[in-house]
Design a protein around this motif. Structure first.
Motif, PDB file in Angstrom:
ATOM      1  N   GLN A  43       0.791  -1.223   0.000  1.00  0.00           N
ATOM      2  CA  GLN A  43       0.000   0.000   0.000  1.00  0.00           C
ATOM      3  C   GLN A  43       0.829   1.281   0.000  1.00  0.00           C
ATOM      4  N   PHE A  44       1.804   1.275   0.860  1.00  0.00           N
ATOM      5  CA  PHE A  44       2.606   2.470   1.036  1.00  0.00           C
ATOM      6  C   PHE A  44       3.424   2.742  -0.220  1.00  0.00           C
ATOM      7  N   ALA A  45       4.014   1.692  -0.760  1.00  0.00           N
ATOM      8  CA  ALA A  45       4.808   1.835  -1.981  1.00  0.00           C
ATOM      9  C   ALA A  45       3.939   2.336  -3.125  1.00  0.00           C
ATOM     10  N   ARG A  46       2.751   1.775  -3.207  1.00  0.00           N
ATOM     11  CA  ARG A  46       1.860   2.194  -4.286  1.00  0.00           C
ATOM     12  C   ARG A  46       1.479   3.668  -4.146  1.00  0.00           C
ATOM     13  N   ALA A  47       1.151   4.052  -2.922  1.00  0.00           N
ATOM     14  CA  ALA A  47       0.749   5.442  -2.688  1.00  0.00           C
ATOM     15  C   ALA A  47       1.883   6.406  -3.043  1.00  0.00           C
ATOM     16  N   ALA A  48       3.090   6.047  -2.641  1.00  0.00           N
ATOM     17  CA  ALA A  48       4.236   6.909  -2.947  1.00  0.00           C
ATOM     18  C   ALA A  48       4.450   6.982  -4.458  1.00  0.00           C
ATOM     19  N   ALA A  49       4.352   5.827  -5.107  1.00  0.00           N
ATOM     20  CA  ALA A  49       4.557   5.789  -6.561  1.00  0.00           C
ATOM     21  C   ALA A  49       3.487   6.624  -7.266  1.00  0.00           C
ATOM     22  N   PHE A  50       2.260   6.506  -6.784  1.00  0.00           N
ATOM     23  CA  PHE A  50       1.183   7.241  -7.428  1.00  0.00           C
ATOM     24  C   PHE A  50       1.373   8.746  -7.257  1.00  0.00           C
ATOM     25  N   SER A  51       1.780   9.110  -6.068  1.00  0.00           N
ATOM     26  CA  SER A  51       1.996  10.523  -5.809  1.00  0.00           C
ATOM     27  C   SER A  51       3.075  11.097  -6.727  1.00  0.00           C
ATOM     28  N   VAL A  52       4.122  10.331  -6.928  1.00  0.00           N
ATOM     29  CA  VAL A  52       5.190  10.753  -7.832  1.00  0.00           C
ATOM     30  C   VAL A  52       4.685  10.822  -9.276  1.00  0.00           C
ATOM     31  N   ALA A  53       3.847   9.887  -9.642  1.00  0.00           N
ATOM     32  CA  ALA A  53       3.313   9.864 -11.003  1.00  0.00           C
ATOM     33  C   ALA A  53       2.392  11.059 -11.254  1.00  0.00           C
ATOM     34  N   GLU A  54       1.716  11.501 -10.209  1.00  0.00           N
ATOM     35  CA  GLU A  54       0.823  12.651 -10.331  1.00  0.00           C
ATOM     36  C   GLU A  54       1.585  13.955 -10.412  1.00  0.00           C
ATOM     37  N   SER A  55       2.617  14.054  -9.586  1.00  0.00           N
ATOM     38  CA  SER A  55       3.384  15.303  -9.623  1.00  0.00           C
ATOM     39  C   SER A  55       4.875  15.025  -9.561  1.00  0.00           C
ATOM     40  N   PRO A  56       5.422  14.580 -10.684  1.00  0.00           N
ATOM     41  CA  PRO A  56       6.834  14.214 -10.708  1.00  0.00           C
ATOM     42  C   PRO A  56       7.736  15.401 -10.383  1.00  0.00           C
TER      43      PRO A  56
ATOM     44  N   PRO B 282       1.840  14.130 -21.864  1.00  0.00           N
ATOM     45  CA  PRO B 282       2.525  13.636 -23.051  1.00  0.00           C
ATOM     46  C   PRO B 282       3.857  14.337 -23.329  1.00  0.00           C
ATOM     47  N   GLY B 283       3.996  15.561 -22.873  1.00  0.00           N
ATOM     48  CA  GLY B 283       5.215  16.303 -23.198  1.00  0.00           C
ATOM     49  C   GLY B 283       6.450  15.884 -22.402  1.00  0.00           C
ATOM     50  N   ILE B 284       6.210  15.208 -21.323  1.00  0.00           N
ATOM     51  CA  ILE B 284       7.320  14.907 -20.426  1.00  0.00           C
ATOM     52  C   ILE B 284       8.216  13.804 -20.975  1.00  0.00           C
ATOM     53  N   LYS B 285       9.508  13.988 -20.828  1.00  0.00           N
ATOM     54  CA  LYS B 285      10.448  12.975 -21.324  1.00  0.00           C
ATOM     55  C   LYS B 285      10.745  11.949 -20.248  1.00  0.00           C
ATOM     56  N   ILE B 286      10.393  10.738 -20.564  1.00  0.00           N
ATOM     57  CA  ILE B 286      10.644   9.657 -19.625  1.00  0.00           C
ATOM     58  C   ILE B 286      11.818   8.840 -20.138  1.00  0.00           C
TER      59      ILE B 286
ATOM     60  N   TYR C 257      20.743  10.370 -21.183  1.00  0.00           N
ATOM     61  CA  TYR C 257      20.168  10.162 -19.850  1.00  0.00           C
ATOM     62  C   TYR C 257      19.840  11.471 -19.139  1.00  0.00           C
ATOM     63  N   ARG C 258      20.576  12.500 -19.446  1.00  0.00           N
ATOM     64  CA  ARG C 258      20.375  13.750 -18.708  1.00  0.00           C
ATOM     65  C   ARG C 258      19.269  14.611 -19.272  1.00  0.00           C
ATOM     66  N   LYS C 259      18.742  14.225 -20.404  1.00  0.00           N
ATOM     67  CA  LYS C 259      17.626  15.004 -20.941  1.00  0.00           C
ATOM     68  C   LYS C 259      16.304  14.574 -20.295  1.00  0.00           C
ATOM     69  N   ALA C 260      16.355  13.567 -19.438  1.00  0.00           N
ATOM     70  CA  ALA C 260      15.121  13.040 -18.864  1.00  0.00           C
ATOM     71  C   ALA C 260      14.430  14.050 -17.945  1.00  0.00           C
ATOM     72  N   ASP C 261      13.106  14.088 -18.014  1.00  0.00           N
ATOM     73  CA  ASP C 261      12.354  14.805 -16.983  1.00  0.00           C
ATOM     74  C   ASP C 261      12.081  13.861 -15.831  1.00  0.00           C
ATOM     75  N   ILE C 262      11.980  12.623 -16.190  1.00  0.00           N
ATOM     76  CA  ILE C 262      11.845  11.618 -15.144  1.00  0.00           C
ATOM     77  C   ILE C 262      12.677  10.406 -15.533  1.00  0.00           C
ATOM     78  N   LEU C 263      13.498  10.003 -14.608  1.00  0.00           N
ATOM     79  CA  LEU C 263      14.398   8.878 -14.869  1.00  0.00           C
ATOM     80  C   LEU C 263      13.975   7.691 -14.016  1.00  0.00           C
ATOM     81  N   LEU C 264      13.703   6.580 -14.698  1.00  0.00           N
ATOM     82  CA  LEU C 264      13.290   5.363 -13.986  1.00  0.00           C
ATOM     83  C   LEU C 264      14.403   4.328 -14.120  1.00  0.00           C
ATOM     84  N   ILE C 265      14.996   3.954 -13.016  1.00  0.00           N
ATOM     85  CA  ILE C 265      16.094   2.979 -13.070  1.00  0.00           C
ATOM     86  C   ILE C 265      15.725   1.751 -12.241  1.00  0.00           C
ATOM     87  N   ASP C 266      15.690   0.625 -12.920  1.00  0.00           N
ATOM     88  CA  ASP C 266      15.266  -0.617 -12.277  1.00  0.00           C
ATOM     89  C   ASP C 266      16.464  -1.397 -11.746  1.00  0.00           C
ATOM     90  N   ASP C 267      16.306  -1.953 -10.560  1.00  0.00           N
ATOM     91  CA  ASP C 267      17.306  -2.879 -10.007  1.00  0.00           C
ATOM     92  C   ASP C 267      18.697  -2.279  -9.826  1.00  0.00           C
TER      93      ASP C 267
END
Ligand code: ADP
Ligand code: MG
Length: 444
Positions: free
Chosen positions: A120-133, A167-171, A199-209
């Motif tokens: 729950q907590f992880a999801r809430a945090a992730a959602f909050s970030v997704a709403e206002s990165p 749509p404009g945001i660079k992921i 990598y530095r042009k990202a507005d949001i950078l998602l790095i797995d593992d």
């Protein structure tokens, strides 16, 4: 061409059932004189085709085309289908002409993510970030936890959500392995500037593992700089890890302290109810209608990994369709047993035993581990304690701890009491036996 012809031959040589299940959904994405690359719907297909049809395929290649072809597989969700013609691909590689597939799995969304106390907590945090990165204090956000618990799912859900809403945001999304590979190949090709820019042009950078950065000093160095540039520009960074970042070995101190400057949230293994919910959802997604008892059976035995829950459903579906067989409890047991192997026999917990006893006696689980001592409740408690001892063979004190902090003499007493009454009290004996039977679970 060869693949198209191979498919024709397979259609002739296999049963309709087998062909439709295993080869109809497979597409060929590349063919060279020595190699063929197949796109399959999931990992399970790849395993199944390799183990059941490899020989058939080789024979066809050899006898019908006089060739020795090797087969490579890719799993289709990785090559995302959400980017349809005309849309801007999520990531366009600047490094090479071939387009890098956008590394977001479109199935990994918040909608398809089932919430439970464990996440729950992880999801809430992730959602909050997704709403206002970038705007919250959750920067960086680190989601950590064991294998197959939904870390990548949440990471991609953030990406997918932003893709939809802004749509404009660079992921930019990559596993730490990909980051590493990109970095190394940029050195080899003298393209480190392009690498950094990408990598530095990202507005949001998602790095797995990020654990795969461990002991890769050069790559960590690079990542540190990328991180700082983005962070200082107020860009959002989200990472996943297999353990709490503060405890990771082989990562530079300064990286770790950066990682901890935001929010770290964990995902725990799902509890029983969440496992049931996930199974119900996955069954429905696959068009599979299963009686609740089957779902419960699976949820009881497959515990600490959601990926396994998922693949149990897929395997069930596959087995039933392959052998043209109704899904009954026997089949469910067979599939579960295959997935668990030896673990099946030892994987029960206090929780499972108490739940069974609760069902059979109509005393709630809370009451069983609670303090009240009315006759009915006390007996249910004793049965549960007895079975815990018998089946799990745990120490008296650990059982005592679970049963409301009782001391080991109380536990011993309960066990003796049930044991002595079993020979004379038929009703009790039946009760204990049916609990045993249900718990002794998968018949050998
Ligand atoms: P991890 O990255 O933690 O190893 P994944 O994110 O790859 O795990 O999850 C494994 C599989 O389980 C994926 O197919 C994912 O969609 C599914 N999954 C994980 N958690 C959930 C959940 N809470 N609800 C629905 N599906 C889930
Ligand atoms: Mg993962």
């Amino acid at each position: 061409m060869i693949w198209a012809k191979t498919k024709d031959l397979l259609r002739e040589r296999l049963t309709d059932h087998a062909y439709n299940t295993w080869f109809e959904p497979v597409t060929c994405i590349a063919e060279t004189p020595s190699e063929i690359i197949l796109e399959v719907p999931n990992q399970f297909f790849y395993e199944w085709i390799e183990s059941h049809y490899r020989r058939t395929l080789d024979t066809i290649f050899k006898n019908d085309f006089q060739q020795n072809l090797s087969i490579k597989y890719t799993v289709s969700p990785e090559t995302v289908k959400s980017v349809t013609a005309g849309e801007e691909p999520l990531i366009r590689s600047e490094r090479s002409a071939k387009t890098t597939p956008p590394l977001l799995n479109r199935n990994y969304t918040f909608t398809s993510f089932i919430e439970g106390a464990n996440n729950q907590f992880a999801r809430a945090a992730a959602f909050s970030v997704a709403e206002s990165p970038g705007q919250s204090t959750f920067n960086p956000l680190v989601i950590y936890g064991g294998v197959g618990l939904g870390k990548t799912h949440l990471l991609h859900a953030i990406g997918n959500h932003i893709l939809q809403t802004r749509p404009g945001i660079k992921i930019v999304s990559a596993s730490s392995e990909k980051f590493t590979q990109d970095f190394i190949s940029s050195i080899q090709k003298n393209k480190t500037v392009e690498f950094s820019r990408y990598y530095r042009k990202a507005d949001i950078l998602l790095i797995d593992d990020i654990q795969f950065f461990q002991r890769k000093e050069q790559t960590q160095e690079q990542f540190f700089h990328t991180f700082n540039v983005l962070y200082q520009a107020g860009k959002q960074i989200v990472m996943t890890a297999d353990q709490y970042p503060g405890e990771m070995k082989g990562l530079q101190e300064r990286l770790l302290s950066r990682f901890q400057s935001g929010l770290s949230v964990d995902i725990q293994p799902p509890d029983f109810e969440t496992r049931v919910a996930i199974l119900l959802e996955k069954a429905e997604m696959n068009g599979l209608e299963l009686p609740y008892t089957y779902i419960e059976f699976m949820a009881t035995h497959i515990k600490d990994n959601i990926r396994e829950l998922e693949s149990t459903i897929i395997r069930l579906l596959a087995t039933s369709s392959l052998f043209n067989r109704e899904i009954d409890l026997e089949l469910v047991k067979k599939v579960v047993r295959e997935r668990l192997g030896q673990r099946a026999l030892v994987d029960l917990s206090f929780e499972d035993i108490v739940r069974r006893v609760s069902r059979l006696t109509n005393v709630t689980e809370k009451e069983i581990v609670g303090v009240r001592r009315t006759k009915h409740i006390a007996q249910a408690r004793q049965i549960a304690i007895y079975l815990c001892r018998e089946i799990l063979n745990n120490s008296l004190s650990s059982i005592g701890l679970y049963f409301g902090g009782r001391d080991h003499t109380t536990i011993m007493h309960a066990c003796q009491k049930i044991e002595s009454r079993l020979s004379s009290d038929l009703q009790l004996k039946n009760l204990v036996n049916s609990a045993r039977q249900e718990l002794n679970r998968i018949p050998a």
